[in-house]
Structure formats: structure tokens, C-alpha cells
Design a protein around this motif. Sequence first.
Motif, PDB file in Angstrom:
ATOM      1  N   VAL A 200     -15.208-107.298 -62.710  1.00  0.00           N
ATOM      2  CA  VAL A 200     -16.598-107.307 -63.172  1.00  0.00           C
ATOM      3  C   VAL A 200     -17.131-108.731 -63.051  1.00  0.00           C
ATOM      4  O   VAL A 200     -16.452-109.697 -63.414  1.00  0.00           O
ATOM      5  CB  VAL A 200     -16.702-106.848 -64.649  1.00  0.00           C
ATOM      6  N   SER A 202     -20.514-111.081 -64.006  1.00  0.00           N
ATOM      7  CA  SER A 202     -21.797-111.224 -64.689  1.00  0.00           C
ATOM      8  C   SER A 202     -22.302-112.649 -64.501  1.00  0.00           C
ATOM      9  O   SER A 202     -21.698-113.432 -63.763  1.00  0.00           O
ATOM     10  CB  SER A 202     -21.656-110.894 -66.179  1.00  0.00           C
ATOM     11  N   THR A 203     -23.376-112.999 -65.163  1.00  0.00           N
ATOM     12  CA  THR A 203     -23.978-114.323 -64.981  1.00  0.00           C
ATOM     13  C   THR A 203     -23.035-115.453 -65.374  1.00  0.00           C
ATOM     14  O   THR A 203     -22.950-116.473 -64.696  1.00  0.00           O
ATOM     15  CB  THR A 203     -25.271-114.438 -65.814  1.00  0.00           C
ATOM     16  N   GLU A 205     -19.584-114.884 -66.587  1.00  0.00           N
ATOM     17  CA  GLU A 205     -18.168-114.548 -66.741  1.00  0.00           C
ATOM     18  C   GLU A 205     -17.689-113.599 -65.648  1.00  0.00           C
ATOM     19  O   GLU A 205     -18.433-112.776 -65.139  1.00  0.00           O
ATOM     20  CB  GLU A 205     -17.951-113.894 -68.112  1.00  0.00           C
ATOM     21  N   THR A 231     -22.613-116.203 -56.416  1.00  0.00           N
ATOM     22  CA  THR A 231     -23.546-115.088 -56.241  1.00  0.00           C
ATOM     23  C   THR A 231     -23.759-114.784 -54.761  1.00  0.00           C
ATOM     24  O   THR A 231     -23.846-113.620 -54.358  1.00  0.00           O
ATOM     25  CB  THR A 231     -24.888-115.406 -56.913  1.00  0.00           C
TER      26      THR A 231
END
Length: 236
Positions: A200, A202-203, A205, A231
Motif C-alpha cells: 500500500v 499513501s502520501t 507511508e 509518485t
Amino acid sequence: MIKCVILDDELLAISYLKLLCEQIDNVEVVKAFNDPKVFLNEIDQIDCNVCILDIEMPGMTGLQVAELISDSKKIIFTTAYKEYAAEAFDLNVVDYVRKPIKKERLTQAFEKAQQLVSTSQKKDFIEWNTNIGKTVIFTEQIAYIKTSEIDSRDKDITLNDGTTIVLKNLNFKNLLEMLPSKDFAQVNKKEIIALSSIKVFSTNEIITTISADGESFLKLSIGEAYRNALTEHFRK
């Protein structure tokens, strides 16, 4: 980083090329020669990946030199004569730059060379001194890399099966140059992750597929300086 060696029989041409190279980012002139025979005697001992060769030289042409080194070095030819172009590209060189050389044109040649150097450096294995001696590690087996807590000069590699190997005295910059950039990303100052190990994202982590503390999975904090580059990996 392009590390180049210049070979030209004219000292003025060497000085001019050095001056241009100093104005181009990520290019370092390691050494310059004005004698092809001296160049050939020393080139195997020089840490470089690109050679800029003049074609018209007394005694031995740049074409003849290139035939001897093109398997191990990327070649950029420079010449005032357009009639050598066909022979140059028969040798599968990076580029053929006409004199008088302009900075913009030389920059284009280096950009081509950088792409080829990066591709050739990204092997499917790395070879380095480790805690178990000189070791070949296949990059597809690497799950995660972090700075050693015992000695920050060393890097701990975790393999897919959980095995840990310590790379001795290797910084992240040089390590990343050895790894396929499409498969690995630096997460913060102390950690690199194989993209295949990301569960996973995220921004702030990453949750990995790597087991930690029994039933939980290893979590990594994303450093602000690395967020955009990370990203971009997922947009390709």
C-alpha cells in the motif's frame, strides 16, 4: 554521471572540449590525451564510461581506436569532416559531432550517452563486498535495503526469503546506480524499497509485503524530498 576521456591530437581542441564539458551538468572529464597509443595503453585502467574521440589524427584514426574499445566504452566522435559519418555509425557509436563544436550539440550527445550508460549499468545483479565476502546478488531477489544501524557506511539488504546480507562501505548514490531504476526507489535518507515489495502506498507511508514482528508488515515513512520521485514511479 558521465565520466569522459578526451582524445584529440590538438591541444587547443582538448582545452576547448574541457571548457564545454565543464558547463554541462553531470559530466566530468577524467583525463585527456593527444596520442592514440598512450590513450590505448591507459584506457583500461581509467574509471570512465564515455570517450570523445577525434577522427583525424596522425598515426591512428579515431575510427581505428574506436574499433578497439567500443565494446567497453561509449563513443562520441568529433571531426571537421562529414565524410566519416557512415563509417562512424557502422561502429554503433553514440553520436557524431561536427567541428566547430557547440555546447548545445555536445549536450545532446551526452544526453544520448547517459541513456545508454544508464541502461548498461542496470544489470540484473550487483557484485560487491559483503559480510560473507565478495557476493553476487540478483536484483530480482532484493526486497528492501536500509542503512546499517551498526555502521552507516554499510547497507543491509533483505532478500525475498528474509535473508539479510550486509553490503560493506557503499553509499546510496552508488548503490542506486547499480540497481534497475524501474524496479527500485529511495523512500527516505536511510531506506530503498523494491517496488514489487510495496503493498500500500499513501502520501506519507508505505506498507510493504515484508513481515515484521510476526503478524504485521514493515511500514516505511516517505521523506518529503523523495515523495515526488516515488509518485512518478507509479505513473510510468
